[in-house]
Motif scaffolding. Sequence first.
Motif, PDB file in Angstrom:
ATOM      1  N   TYR A  35       0.835  -1.203   0.000  1.00 17.89           N
ATOM      2  CA  TYR A  35       0.000   0.000   0.000  1.00 17.89           C
ATOM      3  C   TYR A  35       0.873   1.257   0.000  1.00 17.89           C
ATOM      4  N   LEU A  36       1.881   1.304   0.866  1.00 18.37           N
ATOM      5  CA  LEU A  36       2.773   2.467   0.929  1.00 18.37           C
ATOM      6  C   LEU A  36       3.540   2.638  -0.374  1.00 18.37           C
ATOM      7  N   GLN A  37       3.938   1.534  -0.940  1.00 17.24           N
ATOM      8  CA  GLN A  37       4.670   1.558  -2.209  1.00 17.24           C
ATOM      9  C   GLN A  37       3.807   2.171  -3.312  1.00 17.24           C
ATOM     10  N   ALA A  38       2.564   1.719  -3.416  1.00 15.01           N
ATOM     11  CA  ALA A  38       1.655   2.224  -4.449  1.00 15.01           C
ATOM     12  C   ALA A  38       1.280   3.686  -4.180  1.00 15.01           C
ATOM     13  N   TYR A  39       1.005   4.004  -2.909  1.00 16.21           N
ATOM     14  CA  TYR A  39       0.588   5.363  -2.571  1.00 16.21           C
ATOM     15  C   TYR A  39       1.685   6.370  -2.897  1.00 16.21           C
ATOM     16  N   SER A  40       2.939   6.035  -2.594  1.00 18.52           N
ATOM     17  CA  SER A  40       4.047   6.962  -2.845  1.00 18.52           C
ATOM     18  C   SER A  40       4.299   7.161  -4.338  1.00 18.52           C
ATOM     19  N   CYS A  41       3.907   6.181  -5.148  1.00 19.77           N
ATOM     20  CA  CYS A  41       4.062   6.305  -6.609  1.00 19.77           C
ATOM     21  C   CYS A  41       2.953   7.153  -7.232  1.00 19.77           C
ATOM     22  N   GLU A  42       1.772   7.126  -6.604  1.00 21.91           N
ATOM     23  CA  GLU A  42       0.599   7.759  -7.210  1.00 21.91           C
ATOM     24  C   GLU A  42       0.242   9.119  -6.607  1.00 21.91           C
ATOM     25  N   ASN A  43       0.830   9.457  -5.464  1.00 20.60           N
ATOM     26  CA  ASN A  43       0.452  10.689  -4.777  1.00 20.60           C
ATOM     27  C   ASN A  43       1.665  11.569  -4.470  1.00 20.60           C
ATOM     28  N   LYS A  65      11.087  11.685   2.078  1.00 15.59           N
ATOM     29  CA  LYS A  65       9.801  12.257   1.698  1.00 15.59           C
ATOM     30  C   LYS A  65       8.750  11.885   2.746  1.00 15.59           C
ATOM     31  N   VAL A  66       7.928  12.854   3.115  1.00 16.47           N
ATOM     32  CA  VAL A  66       6.882  12.621   4.110  1.00 16.47           C
ATOM     33  C   VAL A  66       5.521  12.682   3.431  1.00 16.47           C
ATOM     34  N   TYR A  67       4.682  11.684   3.717  1.00 22.20           N
ATOM     35  CA  TYR A  67       3.339  11.603   3.157  1.00 22.20           C
ATOM     36  C   TYR A  67       2.310  11.606   4.284  1.00 22.20           C
ATOM     37  N   LYS A  68       1.216  12.268   4.063  1.00 20.59           N
ATOM     38  CA  LYS A  68       0.111  12.240   5.026  1.00 20.59           C
ATOM     39  C   LYS A  68      -0.719  10.988   4.753  1.00 20.59           C
ATOM     40  N   LEU A  69      -0.955  10.208   5.798  1.00 22.18           N
ATOM     41  CA  LEU A  69      -1.688   8.963   5.640  1.00 22.18           C
ATOM     42  C   LEU A  69      -3.115   9.145   6.142  1.00 22.18           C
ATOM     43  N   LEU A  86       9.127   7.913   3.286  1.00 27.78           N
ATOM     44  CA  LEU A  86       9.849   7.163   2.259  1.00 27.78           C
ATOM     45  C   LEU A  86      11.303   7.619   2.268  1.00 27.78           C
ATOM     46  N   ILE A  87      12.220   6.677   2.400  1.00 26.14           N
ATOM     47  CA  ILE A  87      13.644   7.002   2.404  1.00 26.14           C
ATOM     48  C   ILE A  87      14.301   6.366   1.190  1.00 26.14           C
ATOM     49  N   GLN A  88      14.807   7.213   0.315  1.00 28.25           N
ATOM     50  CA  GLN A  88      15.531   6.749  -0.870  1.00 28.25           C
ATOM     51  C   GLN A  88      17.024   6.935  -0.607  1.00 28.25           C
ATOM     52  N   LYS A  89      17.761   5.833  -0.668  1.00 26.38           N
ATOM     53  CA  LYS A  89      19.201   5.884  -0.415  1.00 26.38           C
ATOM     54  C   LYS A  89      19.958   5.497  -1.678  1.00 26.38           C
TER      55      LYS A  89
END
Length: 202
Positions: A35-43, A65-69, A86-89
């Motif tokens: 769910y988090l993976q899809a949400y971060s790609c679409e929002n 990156k910070v997302y409101k859930l 989301l942490i991209q390294k």
Amino acid sequence: MGCLTHSKKTVNAIVDSGNHYVLQVKANQQALFKYLQAYSCENAFEDIYQVTEQTHGRLTQWIIKVYKLENQSIQQQWKQLKSFILIQKQVTQKGKKHTQQAQKEHLTQSLSYRISDLWLSAKEFSEGIRKHWGIENRLHWVKDVNYQEDNNRIKHQNIAVNMAIFNAISLNYLRQNVNDSIKYAQIIFGQNFKELCSNIRT
């Protein structure tokens, strides 16, 4: 984080005790992870922060990156859940130079997710998470590598706790009296056992 059920109980205990949580979501927690993976790609994210660090020929870049859930179903499962991070390294490391060849670079990338009952800026989350990494790298990772704690087969709980305490004490002792490199300190005292006993007595 451990198994999904245990993590939810842990979250409840953390919140009920008046504290806050920032917990990593593992890939084996498939429903939440996907769910988090899809949400971060679409929002779109609410906030972003970037950190770059260069050490020993290695360039490391973190993008936080910070997302409101606002998913009621998920929020009912995780007490007071407000956001996910989301942490991209990305790590760029230079390889060895070869005769008449340019120095090659090796690039590795990774993504990780964390959930939290806090609503903070990306910079604030980044600083907190990096401090936690510092503890992991300076204490838990060192105890695992040098003392092989993860391979410990002690089953009696009291003995295991006492062993962990002893390892932590010895780790601090070596750092304060010999060298911040635990491997080097172990070599020094391994060759000078009388000196170690003398220092302990004093």
